[in-house]
Design a protein around this motif. Structure first.
Motif, PDB file in Angstrom:
ATOM      1  N   THR A 222      43.533  36.547 -14.294  1.00 27.07           N
ATOM      2  CA  THR A 222      44.575  35.816 -13.568  1.00 27.07           C
ATOM      3  C   THR A 222      44.519  36.179 -12.091  1.00 27.07           C
ATOM      4  O   THR A 222      44.485  37.353 -11.731  1.00 27.07           O
ATOM      5  CB  THR A 222      45.973  36.147 -14.098  1.00 27.07           C
ATOM      6  OG1 THR A 222      46.063  35.805 -15.471  1.00 27.07           O
ATOM      7  CG2 THR A 222      47.053  35.391 -13.321  1.00 27.07           C
TER       8      THR A 222
ATOM      9  N   SER B  70      48.722  30.103  -8.679  1.00 30.69           N
ATOM     10  CA  SER B  70      47.893  30.872  -9.607  1.00 30.69           C
ATOM     11  C   SER B  70      46.538  30.203  -9.777  1.00 30.69           C
ATOM     12  O   SER B  70      46.417  28.975  -9.654  1.00 30.69           O
ATOM     13  CB  SER B  70      48.580  30.978 -10.976  1.00 30.69           C
ATOM     14  OG  SER B  70      49.835  31.596 -10.871  1.00 30.69           O
TER      15      SER B  70
ATOM     16  N   LEU C 193      50.708  37.969 -16.085  1.00 29.19           N
ATOM     17  CA  LEU C 193      49.474  38.510 -15.517  1.00 29.19           C
ATOM     18  C   LEU C 193      48.591  39.037 -16.641  1.00 29.19           C
ATOM     19  O   LEU C 193      49.025  39.896 -17.414  1.00 29.19           O
ATOM     20  CB  LEU C 193      49.786  39.633 -14.525  1.00 29.19           C
ATOM     21  CG  LEU C 193      50.633  39.246 -13.305  1.00 29.19           C
ATOM     22  CD1 LEU C 193      50.919  40.469 -12.449  1.00 29.19           C
ATOM     23  CD2 LEU C 193      49.939  38.166 -12.472  1.00 29.19           C
TER      24      LEU C 193
ATOM     25  N   ARG D 224      42.498  30.932 -12.031  1.00 29.89           N
ATOM     26  CA  ARG D 224      41.794  31.716 -13.050  1.00 29.89           C
ATOM     27  C   ARG D 224      40.383  32.048 -12.578  1.00 29.89           C
ATOM     28  O   ARG D 224      39.763  31.265 -11.853  1.00 29.89           O
ATOM     29  CB  ARG D 224      41.712  30.937 -14.371  1.00 29.89           C
ATOM     30  CG  ARG D 224      43.028  30.769 -15.091  1.00 29.89           C
ATOM     31  CD  ARG D 224      43.531  32.053 -15.690  1.00 29.89           C
ATOM     32  NE  ARG D 224      42.534  32.701 -16.554  1.00 29.89           N
ATOM     33  CZ  ARG D 224      42.691  33.910 -17.082  1.00 29.89           C
ATOM     34  NH1 ARG D 224      43.784  34.597 -16.844  1.00 29.89           N
ATOM     35  NH2 ARG D 224      41.744  34.412 -17.859  1.00 29.89           N
TER      36      ARG D 224
END
Length: 269
Positions: A55, A99, A51, A101
């Motif tokens: 993120t 995940s 992290l 960005r």
């Protein structure tokens, strides 16, 4: 997705040693966090996700996880819970965590607004927030993942009752026959409703909870491996070693060394 999503909460979290308890847990809804400051890890049962600022992580319902923070560079993030959906890949395969960005700062102002709106509770804020969270999740998911319905209200009472019992008693010796007797339900019915509701069998869920507990103990205590196996509910140290290596891909002793090295690196960051 035909239904509008439901926002459960929106808030900012910041690491403070006094009230930050890194214990494995799960939610019946999807949780999304966006790191704004600091360094840390999202710990799952089989891996850790770094992290860093920018993120973003989406944690699907009933996925065991916890967060660890560097003390030198404390973790801070915006987080919200959203009901009625989970993410799958574009072929509808199951996912635990994804995940993303926010390098172009698309989501930060939107989440800041959601947190403020949730905190202020202005007139019609629920309408505003539900529209916003639907839009935010659509932007996060588009072209990469698929949003599938996961309405918590549809979880049968028997399935939720079984999960609650397993969460409270997973360290104990359990069999399907025991569960059927205790809950006054047919064992085949238990298997069916649990798999339909949570995508797993009751006994595999117990195993997952025991592994998560053992991983916490390996990271946070100096107990011997045999003691940890017993505390977490495994019938023997040899069976614990065998299952741990098969599921986590390393031995318990190597996991402990790697976890300590990772924790040390976090504190040095």
């Amino acid at each position: 997705m035909e239904k509008e999503l439901i926002l459960m909460y929106a808030r900012q979290s910041r690491y403070t040693p006094a009230d930050w308890h890194s214990t494995m847990h799960s939610h019946y809804f999807t949780e999304v966090l966006l790191v704004t400051e600091g360094v840390g890890e999202l710990q799952l049962t089989d891996r850790a996700i770094p992290l860093r600022p920018g993120t973003g992580v989406v944690v699907n319902p009933y996925v065991l996880h916890t967060e660890h923070s560097s003390k030198k560079s404390p973790l801070a993030y915006l987080v919200f819970g959203v009901d009625r959906m989970r993410l799958a890949d574009l072929q509808a395969a199951e996912l635990d965590v994804v995940s993303f960005r926010d390098d172009h700062h698309t989501f930060r102002p939107l989440l800041d607004f959601m947190v403020q709106e949730y905190t202020d509770r202005a007139t019609d804020s629920a309408i505003v927030l539900n529209h916003m969270v639907t839009a935010v999740m659509t932007v996060i998911a588009r072209d990469r993942w698929q949003m599938l319905p996961a309405d918590s209200a549809q979880v049968p009472r028997d399935a939720q009752m079984l999960k609650d019992y397993l969460d409270a008693h997973f360290k104990e010796h359990l069999t399907l026959a025991d569960l059927a007797f205790i809950l006054h339900l047919d064992k085949f019915h238990l298997i069916k409703i649990f798999r339909e509701s949570f995508g797993d069998t009751p006994m595999n869920y117990v195993l997952t909870r025991r592994l998560a507990e053992s991983m916490t103990l390996l990271r946070t205590t100096d107990y011997a491996i045999g003691q940890i196996a017993e505390i977490a509910g495994f019938e023997s140290q040899s069976y614990f070693n065998q299952v741990f290596k098969a599921k986590i891909n390393v031995s318990p002793s190597l996991y402990r060394r790697l976890a300590h090295a990772s924790a040390h690196a976090l504190q040095e960051t």
